[in-house]
Design an enzyme around this catalytic site. Structure first.
Site, PDB file in Angstrom:
ATOM      1  N   TRP A 118      12.024 -53.816  39.147  1.00 45.64           N
ATOM      2  CA  TRP A 118      11.728 -54.454  37.867  1.00 45.64           C
ATOM      3  C   TRP A 118      11.723 -55.974  38.034  1.00 45.64           C
ATOM      4  O   TRP A 118      12.761 -56.621  37.877  1.00 45.64           O
ATOM      5  CB  TRP A 118      12.769 -54.060  36.825  1.00 45.64           C
ATOM      6  N   HIS A 148      12.167 -52.889  30.589  1.00 40.85           N
ATOM      7  CA  HIS A 148      11.863 -51.514  30.194  1.00 40.85           C
ATOM      8  C   HIS A 148      12.565 -51.242  28.865  1.00 40.85           C
ATOM      9  O   HIS A 148      13.372 -52.065  28.414  1.00 40.85           O
ATOM     10  CB  HIS A 148      12.273 -50.503  31.278  1.00 40.85           C
ATOM     11  N   ARG A 153       7.304 -58.101  32.415  1.00 37.60           N
ATOM     12  CA  ARG A 153       7.565 -58.149  33.857  1.00 37.60           C
ATOM     13  C   ARG A 153       7.097 -59.487  34.416  1.00 37.60           C
ATOM     14  O   ARG A 153       6.095 -60.041  33.967  1.00 37.60           O
ATOM     15  CB  ARG A 153       6.808 -57.028  34.596  1.00 37.60           C
ATOM     16  N   GLN A 158       6.122 -49.652  26.219  1.00 40.21           N
ATOM     17  CA  GLN A 158       6.666 -48.401  26.749  1.00 40.21           C
ATOM     18  C   GLN A 158       7.172 -47.550  25.594  1.00 40.21           C
ATOM     19  O   GLN A 158       7.486 -48.059  24.525  1.00 40.21           O
ATOM     20  CB  GLN A 158       7.863 -48.687  27.667  1.00 40.21           C
ATOM     21  N   VAL A 194      19.302 -42.097  36.250  1.00 41.50           N
ATOM     22  CA  VAL A 194      19.192 -40.644  36.068  1.00 41.50           C
ATOM     23  C   VAL A 194      19.513 -39.941  37.380  1.00 41.50           C
ATOM     24  O   VAL A 194      19.368 -40.504  38.452  1.00 41.50           O
ATOM     25  CB  VAL A 194      17.775 -40.221  35.599  1.00 41.50           C
ATOM     26  N   ALA A 196      16.439 -38.226  29.881  1.00 37.54           N
ATOM     27  CA  ALA A 196      15.775 -39.458  29.440  1.00 37.54           C
ATOM     28  C   ALA A 196      14.425 -39.539  30.127  1.00 37.54           C
ATOM     29  O   ALA A 196      14.240 -38.987  31.208  1.00 37.54           O
ATOM     30  CB  ALA A 196      16.617 -40.678  29.795  1.00 37.54           C
TER      31      ALA A 196
END
Lengths: 346, 800
Positions: A156, A177, A203, A217, A260, A314
């Site tokens: 990122w 994000h 970004r 997003q 995650v 998620a």
């Protein structure tokens, strides 16, 4: 008397037949059926006639009256038809001329897509929540298992705000994000939660046909007892079917996002070649559309959710990517250059 | 990470076609991007041996080479300077497709007569085969290359370009990928332990190692080889390095790179004689120290950086780059090989700070296992002895302050199904984990498992990590698809979200186009709408992409004005744009306020150009009409009052009052402002509304009004009154009459028919009662009362 009636009939009918306008029709009615017309006079004068004659003349006069009334009605009908026909002839339009313009505006294609996405998830019981675009490092990175100096930070590229705290750190940034909202929402609620977050992200990226420094997003997550990766798969596959059509196939592959575990990437079979391979899908037959996974137990712990009791999933996806794929848009910069020649196509 | 399939085959059998194997790797997390086939174009190219070299009868500079292909001999004319009898070379027969050494284009080799002699083919350079850019001579193959065999069989390869995720330090190595291939194809890897004879003195006599900052270096291993001869590395090694994306340099350097690609452990070679005091100290740099690195740059060091130092000075930036003084060069004969484990954070910080991201730093920063250091060291030492000669010292130096006992991971029996939603037998779980070289044993008497993680898997720490290992090896297709079956959580109302969506829909209904402009703008753009410096200072991005996008906008105006300007150049119709978006307002020591705003801009022809429509121009009342429609539909009561604004024209600007507060503004853009944005259309109308100000009213509950049961009574009146009287005040007076239901202003006139300084307003008044049909008398009376009030308040008279 009878011959007088016959004479009247012949004259009236011959006049009536040649009438073609409503005004003359009215004049004819007055002269043949009006109060002062000969026929009315005759009918009024009947009483003065001898009985024999009265009966015969009465019958004949009444018959003539009825006949004239019927004829008038018929002629009226003919005149009316002719009137309409004339009006039609006179009023013919050039139906090929353009219509009168109406002005209806349009939503930006990103808004349209986000609505479509949010609509699908709200139908599945998700709630739409928004959050700040200027964020703390903590929410954007730290709380998502991406501490300072973690190599995943390279995933990122970040624009940092020109702000220093007392410790001389620079903890304020433009969110890269929508995932920080996982933390913000879970911090303020107890499970079960089922939320989607549409929003702008940023970004540090040189822009070109496939890269933008600002885009949208949609993030989604659900936490409860007994949520599994099978639920994630079911939810997202259903989403893909509703967004891209029921004939689309979807697949998961292993991927890595620090917040995650397990992490996956979802792809759909290419809707141009149906999986056979074409330039759109780089000849792989599959098009990546989103990243997802089961929320990392450390993330749950950080918001005081017990990972032994609760599990959750998620996912996050780019918004522009969907219309880019769907309409074959070859330059992402078109979205925010706001050229009406582009916007008016959606 | 570029991986050669030929190299992979050293450690695992590959039976699958390259594409299928790539798919398996991709699905399990190591995404294969490109697949390059080396030698895919080498049809008609074979390995030949130079059997004879003769003079060309007609040219001094050319030679006739006889090439033996085993079954046949060919004669070619060549000008290559490096051919010698007995060499093995790639030989292209007529029909081969080669890259022209000069033009770089691919061309088919055709029969040719050169200076009167027929040439039956061509001995090729590396460039002609597409192996490298080298076109200085014919490529010379190793002497054991099999004669007559197609070159593609001997040198052909398939190269995967694998995107290794940041968690998998182990997969930045050929052996790491081989382990993945083994697990995915149900095989075992065959990795031989390196071994060599140690004929020199004990290493402890040659070097002492001290780790002064063990928090930044958990292990440091070193070996010593004396009597080496520096030279080029063998062709097979060079090829693999090139395949792996690295440039061959010399045998010693190539070996360190080769083992890094093979094992994933970065290594460094020092010229042993340059290490003062035979001492290696791993320590933080001092503030006044500097180091010339291998690239010739002088680097100023600081205590955040870890260095390898000798007795006196730093000789390398640990894990990032070596120093120039201890560089291995041609005369070097004694090599100290370093294989160490440095703290990933320190390496990352240093390499980012010095802008020195390298193959080595990218491996260290992902966190490789310290267990790897001695293994890779032994392998490199073995290769060094094999390829550069010399004697190895006895043993290796190994300082390991960061040794930690590796604890097995507890995998509760329910966890895999709780995470994956897939029931798997304990047996299957064990088998899948075993394929990745995890070993399982029962935890006590329960059905839980204690799983020992192989040392190279530094990313696996907990039960859910194991669940992922299982899922990615068995494949996600096996996981069922279910829909959420738990109860739908209670939802919190989001009035702002609803308001924004309603506003968008209503404005679209009013014929406006939604735009989305960049949140980041330039200071210059903000200045253009802020001639009086009234805006709050904008927040700056510390590392903007450009000055065009440096500040978070404090107004939607610059974006909309710019969008108008750019569209004006090509639009023939009127332009009506709106944006619903945020502005960002500074707050001390906190995140900025992100205020939700609506702004719109319009100008140009009112209607699309058409044979049916006139050519009127959009004006203030179009914008106001849109706002009135918007507010009416939102059920928000508003007032418009004359106002002033620095970018809007005085006298053509109104503020929008909601609930007694200013909620926004609408007005004609000042021509000066328009000019700053290069807008030529006149007039341009702009509006701006702060959405939060509408919120308390927009969501308000309202009740329906019954449809009147009795007929109403309409009267038209024309008033003459002072031109300065606001129409809204006249309307308010009329509406105050209890019998008045609706007032419509249908004409405004000033000119010849009315006295100077006066104007005429024509109004249609609708009288209505909910209880009864109004009589003419009642209406006359009400109208007279209204006229009396208008006369009293504004001196209004009826126009005769």
């Amino acid at each position: 008397m009878l011959s007088k009636l016959e004479e009247l009939r012949a004259k009236a009918i011959s006049e009536l037949d040649s009438i073609s306008d409503p005004k003359s029709l009215e004049a004819w009615r007055i002269s043949y059926l009006g109060r002062k017309s000969p026929l009315t006079q005759i009918l009024r004068g009947l009483a003065a006639l001898p009985l024999e004659e009265r009966r015969a003349a009465g019958a004949a006069a009444n018959e003539l009256k009825a006949f004239l009334e019927t004829s008038l009605a018929q002629q009226e009908e003919i005149v009316k038809e002719a009137e309409i026909a004339r009006a039609i002839e006179k009023g013919r339009l050039d139906v090929t001329l353009p219509g009168r313009p109406t002005t209806l505006g349009r939503l930006h294609p990103a808004t349209q897509t986000m609505r479509q996405m949010c609509g699908i998830f709200t139908a599945m019981g998700f709630e739409v929540v928004e959050g700040p675009e200027v964020e703390w490092d903590y929410y954007n990175f730290e709380a998502l298992n991406i501490p300072q100096d973690h190599p995943a930070r390279d995933m990122w590229a970040t624009m940092w705000m020109d702000y220093q705290n007392e410790k001389g750190e620079r903890p304020m940034l433009l969110r890269t994000h929508t995932s920080p909202m996982q933390i913000r929402v879970m911090e303020s609620r107890r499970p079960p939660v089922r939320v989607i977050v549409p929003g702008k992200v940023y970004r540090y990226e040189a822009t070109d046909a496939t890269h933008e420094s600002m885009f949208y997003q949609v993030e989604g997550f659900a936490v409860d007892k007994n949520i599994t990766m099978a639920d994630l798969k079911g939810t997202l596959f259903e989403f893909a079917r509703r967004l891209f059509g029921k004939e689309r196939k979807a697949r998961f592959r292993c991927d890595y996002f620090p917040f995650v575990e397990p992490g996956v990437e979802m792809a759909i079979d290419c809707f141009v070649c149906n999986g056979a391979g074409c330039p759109l899908c780089s000849y792989s037959g599959w098009i990546e559309i989103l990243g997802a996974g089961m929320i990392h137990p450390d993330v749950l712990r950080r918001v005081n959710y017990d990972p032994d009791i609760y599990t959750g999933f998620a996912f996050g996806m780019g918004v522009e990517r969907m219309p880019i794929l769907k309409y074959g848009i070859d330059d992402i910069r078109l979205f925010y250059s706001n050229d009406l020649r582009f916007l008016k196509q959606f | 990470m570029k991986v050669s399939l030929n190299w992979l085959k050293d450690y695992v059998n590959i039976a699958l076609p390259a594409k299928e194997l790539a798919h398996k790797l991709t699905m399990s997390g190591n995404e294969v991007g490109r697949i390059d086939v080396v030698g895919g174009t080498w049809e008609h190219v074979f390995i030949g041996q130079v059997a004879a070299l003769d003079k060309h009868p007609n040219a001094d500079r050319l030679k006739l080479a006889t090439i033996d292909l085993g079954t046949e001999r060919m004669t070619v004319v060549t000008g290559a300077p490096n051919l010698e009898v007995g060499q093995k070379v790639p030989f292209a027969k007529i029909g081969a497709r080669l890259i022209d050494g000069h033009t770089g284009q691919v061309a088919e080799l055709k029969p040719a007569k050169i200076r009167g002699v027929k040439s039956e083919g061509m001995a090729c350079s590396e460039k002609e085969l597409g192996i490298s850019d080298n076109h200085e001579g014919i490529m010379i193959l190793p002497s054991d290359a099999p004669m007559g065999v197609p070159l593609s069989q001997y040198l052909g390869d398939t190269i995967y370009d694998i995107k290794v995720t940041p968690n998998r330090a182990d997969c930045l190595s050929v052996i790491g990928i081989a382990r993945e291939v083994a697990a995915l194809t149900g095989q075992r890897t065959h990795i031989t332990e390196p071994g060599y004879s140690e004929e020199g003195n004990p290493i402890d006599e040659a070097i002492s190692i001290e780790i002064a900052d063990p928090d930044l270096c958990s292990r440091y291993c070193a070996s010593l080889v004396t009597g080496v001869k520096i030279g080029p590395s063998p062709q097979w090694m060079q090829q693999r390095l090139i395949a792996g994306g690295m440039r061959p340099i010399s045998n010693v350097v190539d070996i360190t790179n080769y083992v890094m690609l093979e094992y994933g452990q970065p290594l460094h070679a020092f010229d042993y004689t340059q290490i003062k005091g035979r001492k290696i100290i791993v320590r933080r740099a001092r503030n006044d120290e500097s180091l010339y690195t291998l690239d010739g740059m002088k680097r100023d060091l600081n205590p955040n950086m870890l260095v390898i130092a000798d007795e006196k000075d730093p000789i390398a930036l640990a894990g990032v780059m070596g120093g120039a003084d201890s560089e291995v060069i041609d005369p070097t004969t004694s090599i100290l090989l370093e294989s160490a484990n440095f703290n990933n954070i320190s390496i990352r910080r240093t390499s980012i700070k010095l802008n020195l991201r390298s193959e080595a730093s990218s491996r260290f920063e992902r966190g490789i296992s310290p267990e790897l250091a001695p293994k890779a060291l032994r392998r490199a030492t073995q290769l060094l002895l094999e390829l550069a000669g010399g004697k190895a010292a006895k043993g290796i130096a190994d300082v390991y302050p960061g040794k930690r006992e590796q604890k097995p991971v507890l995998l509760p029996k329910e966890r895999v199904s709780r995470v994956l939603g897939l029931e798997l037998s304990t047996d299957r779980i064990q088998k899948v984990l075993a394929s990745l070289e995890f070993s399982c044993k029962p935890a006590g008497t329960s059905r839980d498992l204690l799983v020992t993680v192989p040392y190279w898997r530094t990313d696996v720490r907990m039960a859910d990590d194991l669940a992922e290992e299982i899922a990615r090896i068995i494949g996600y297709d096996e996981i069922p698809t279910t829909l959420l079956s738990c109860q739908i959580p209670e939802q919190v109302p989001a009035p702002m979200l609803t308001l924004k969506e309603n506003v968008r829909d209503l404005l679209v209904g009013c014929g406006m186009q939604e735009v989305i402009t960049y949140s980041l703008v330039s200071q210059a753009a903000l200045d253009k709408i802020d001639s009086q410096g009234k805006l709050r200072p904008a927040l700056r991005v510390a590392n903007p992409m450009s000055t065009e996008q440096e500040y978070l906008r404090t107004s939607l105006r610059p974006g909309l004005l710019a969008a108008f300007a750019s569209n004006e150049k090509h639009e023939k119709d009127g332009i009506k744009l709106f944006e619903v978006g945020r502005i960002y307002l500074h707050r001390t020591n906190d995140l900025p306020e992100e205020r939700e705003m609506l702004a719109g801009i319009l100008g140009g022809p009112r209607l699309e150009r058409s044979w049916l429509c006139g050519e009127d121009t959009l004006d203030f009342y179009d914008a106001k009409g849109i706002l009135e429609t918007l507010f009416h539909r939102l059920k928000v009561k508003t007032d418009f009052k004359p106002a002033e604004d620095q970018s809007l024209l005085a006298g053509k600007t109104a503020e929008v009052i909601v609930g007694g507060e200013r909620a926004g503004i609408v007005g004609e853009v000042h021509p000066k402002t328009a000019a700053l944005f290069d807008i030529s259309a006149q007039p341009i109308i702009l509006f701006e509304i702060e959405l939060a100000k509408l919120l308390p009213f927009a969501g308000a509950v309202y009740r329906y009004r019954p449809i009147p049961r009795f007929p109403g009574n309409s009267r038209d009146i024309a008033l003459i009154l002072d031109a300065s009287v606001a129409a809204s005040r006249v309307q308010e007076v009329i509406e105050s009459s209890p019998l008045v239901d609706e007032v419509t202003l249908f004409d405004v006139y000033s000119g010849e028919q009315v006295p100077p300084g006066k104007k005429s307003l024509a109004l249609s008044i609708r009288f209505q009662s909910a209880e009864r049909t109004l009589t003419d008398e009642e209406v006359n009376k009400a109208q007279q009362q209204i006229m009396d009030l208008l006369q009293r308040d504004f001196g209004a008279t009826l126009r005769s």
